[in-house]
Design a protein around this motif. Structure first.
Motif, mmCIF file in Angstrom:
data_model
loop_
_atom_site.group_PDB
_atom_site.id
_atom_site.type_symbol
_atom_site.label_atom_id
_atom_site.label_comp_id
_atom_site.label_asym_id
_atom_site.label_seq_id
_atom_site.Cartn_x
_atom_site.Cartn_y
_atom_site.Cartn_z
ATOM 1 N N LEU A 13 0.824 -1.203 0.000
ATOM 2 C CA LEU A 13 0.000 0.000 0.000
ATOM 3 C C LEU A 13 0.863 1.259 0.000
ATOM 4 N N VAL A 14 1.907 1.276 0.793
ATOM 5 C CA VAL A 14 2.816 2.424 0.828
ATOM 6 C C VAL A 14 3.508 2.602 -0.520
ATOM 7 N N LEU A 15 3.940 1.504 -1.127
ATOM 8 C CA LEU A 15 4.590 1.584 -2.435
ATOM 9 C C LEU A 15 3.642 2.093 -3.517
ATOM 10 N N VAL A 16 2.402 1.645 -3.484
ATOM 11 C CA VAL A 16 1.419 2.114 -4.464
ATOM 12 C C VAL A 16 1.148 3.601 -4.278
ATOM 13 N N LEU A 17 1.003 4.055 -3.051
ATOM 14 C CA LEU A 17 0.772 5.480 -2.794
ATOM 15 C C LEU A 17 1.974 6.323 -3.198
ATOM 16 N N ALA A 18 3.184 5.818 -2.963
ATOM 17 C CA ALA A 18 4.386 6.546 -3.371
ATOM 18 C C ALA A 18 4.477 6.618 -4.887
ATOM 19 N N ALA A 19 4.137 5.545 -5.584
ATOM 20 C CA ALA A 19 4.158 5.553 -7.046
ATOM 21 C C ALA A 19 3.114 6.523 -7.592
ATOM 22 N N ALA A 20 1.954 6.592 -6.953
ATOM 23 C CA ALA A 20 0.918 7.519 -7.397
ATOM 24 C C ALA A 20 1.380 8.965 -7.220
ATOM 25 N N GLN A 21 2.046 9.265 -6.128
ATOM 26 C CA GLN A 21 2.575 10.614 -5.906
ATOM 27 C C GLN A 21 3.640 10.953 -6.947
ATOM 28 N N PHE A 22 4.489 9.989 -7.264
ATOM 29 C CA PHE A 22 5.532 10.218 -8.259
ATOM 30 C C PHE A 22 4.926 10.499 -9.631
ATOM 31 N N VAL A 23 3.946 9.708 -10.029
ATOM 32 C CA VAL A 23 3.295 9.910 -11.325
ATOM 33 C C VAL A 23 2.578 11.251 -11.351
ATOM 34 N N ARG A 24 1.948 11.625 -10.267
ATOM 35 C CA ARG A 24 1.242 12.901 -10.196
ATOM 36 C C ARG A 24 2.224 14.068 -10.308
ATOM 37 N N ALA A 25 3.409 13.931 -9.751
ATOM 38 C CA ALA A 25 4.398 15.006 -9.810
ATOM 39 C C ALA A 25 5.065 15.089 -11.172
ATOM 40 N N VAL A 26 5.240 13.963 -11.852
ATOM 41 C CA VAL A 26 5.968 13.930 -13.110
ATOM 42 C C VAL A 26 5.052 14.107 -14.320
ATOM 43 N N SER A 27 3.761 13.927 -14.176
ATOM 44 C CA SER A 27 2.856 13.948 -15.323
ATOM 45 C C SER A 27 2.882 15.262 -16.109
ATOM 46 N N PRO A 28 3.018 16.448 -15.514
ATOM 47 C CA PRO A 28 3.109 17.652 -16.352
ATOM 48 C C PRO A 28 4.326 17.634 -17.278
ATOM 49 N N PHE A 29 5.438 17.096 -16.809
ATOM 50 C CA PHE A 29 6.630 17.014 -17.647
ATOM 51 C C PHE A 29 6.432 16.007 -18.781
ATOM 52 N N ILE A 30 5.760 14.909 -18.481
ATOM 53 C CA ILE A 30 5.496 13.900 -19.499
ATOM 54 C C ILE A 30 4.579 14.472 -20.570
ATOM 55 N N ILE A 31 3.546 15.177 -20.156
ATOM 56 C CA ILE A 31 2.614 15.785 -21.108
ATOM 57 C C ILE A 31 3.336 16.803 -21.975
ATOM 58 N N ASN A 32 4.188 17.641 -21.375
ATOM 59 C CA ASN A 32 4.940 18.637 -22.120
ATOM 60 C C ASN A 32 5.869 17.976 -23.134
ATOM 61 N N ALA A 33 6.510 16.894 -22.757
ATOM 62 C CA ALA A 33 7.412 16.190 -23.667
ATOM 63 C C ALA A 33 6.644 15.572 -24.831
ATOM 64 N N VAL A 34 5.504 14.970 -24.554
ATOM 65 C CA VAL A 34 4.709 14.352 -25.614
ATOM 66 C C VAL A 34 4.191 15.418 -26.577
ATOM 67 N N VAL A 35 3.721 16.534 -26.051
ATOM 68 C CA VAL A 35 3.240 17.618 -26.921
ATOM 69 C C VAL A 35 4.383 18.160 -27.778
ATOM 70 N N GLY A 36 5.566 18.295 -27.206
ATOM 71 C CA GLY A 36 6.723 18.751 -27.972
ATOM 72 C C GLY A 36 7.075 17.794 -29.093
ATOM 73 N N LEU A 37 7.031 16.492 -28.816
ATOM 74 C CA LEU A 37 7.304 15.504 -29.861
ATOM 75 C C LEU A 37 6.233 15.523 -30.943
ATOM 76 N N VAL A 38 4.985 15.763 -30.570
ATOM 77 C CA VAL A 38 3.907 15.867 -31.555
ATOM 78 C C VAL A 38 4.116 17.100 -32.430
ATOM 79 N N VAL A 39 4.522 18.219 -31.838
ATOM 80 C CA VAL A 39 4.793 19.433 -32.614
ATOM 81 C C VAL A 39 5.904 19.183 -33.618
ATOM 82 N N LEU A 40 6.953 18.513 -33.206
ATOM 83 C CA LEU A 40 8.059 18.193 -34.109
ATOM 84 C C LEU A 40 7.589 17.277 -35.231
#
Length: 84
Positions: A13-40
């Protein structure tokens, strides 16, 4: 349930919650990277811009996102870098 099973459930349970926090923190960067690759990609396919796609270009666009792809496009248009 034994004490070991309860401990394992708590650890998972602790590992799942930590992974969810990590994904929530990193998701804006992932979205920005994907949009940049789509623009290219759109710039290459739709507008026919000749950009040499190398690991350096992908890294710049993945890290920089949309501003990174605009930088790569500008450098390619002015013939400074990433020109075929």
């Amino acid at each position: 349930m034994t004490g070991l099973e309860i401990l394992l459930v708590v650890i998972v349970l602790v590992l799942v919650l930590a992974a969810a926090q990590f994904v929530r923190a990193v998701s804006p960067f992932i979205i920005n990277a994907v949009v940049g690759l789509v623009v290219l990609y759109v710039a290459q396919v739709v507008f026919g811009l000749g950009i040499v796609v190398t690991p350096i270009v992908i890294a710049i666009v993945a890290i920089g996102g949309v501003p990174g792809s605009v930088l790569v496009l500008a450098l390619s248009l002015f013939g400074v870098a990433f020109v075929p």
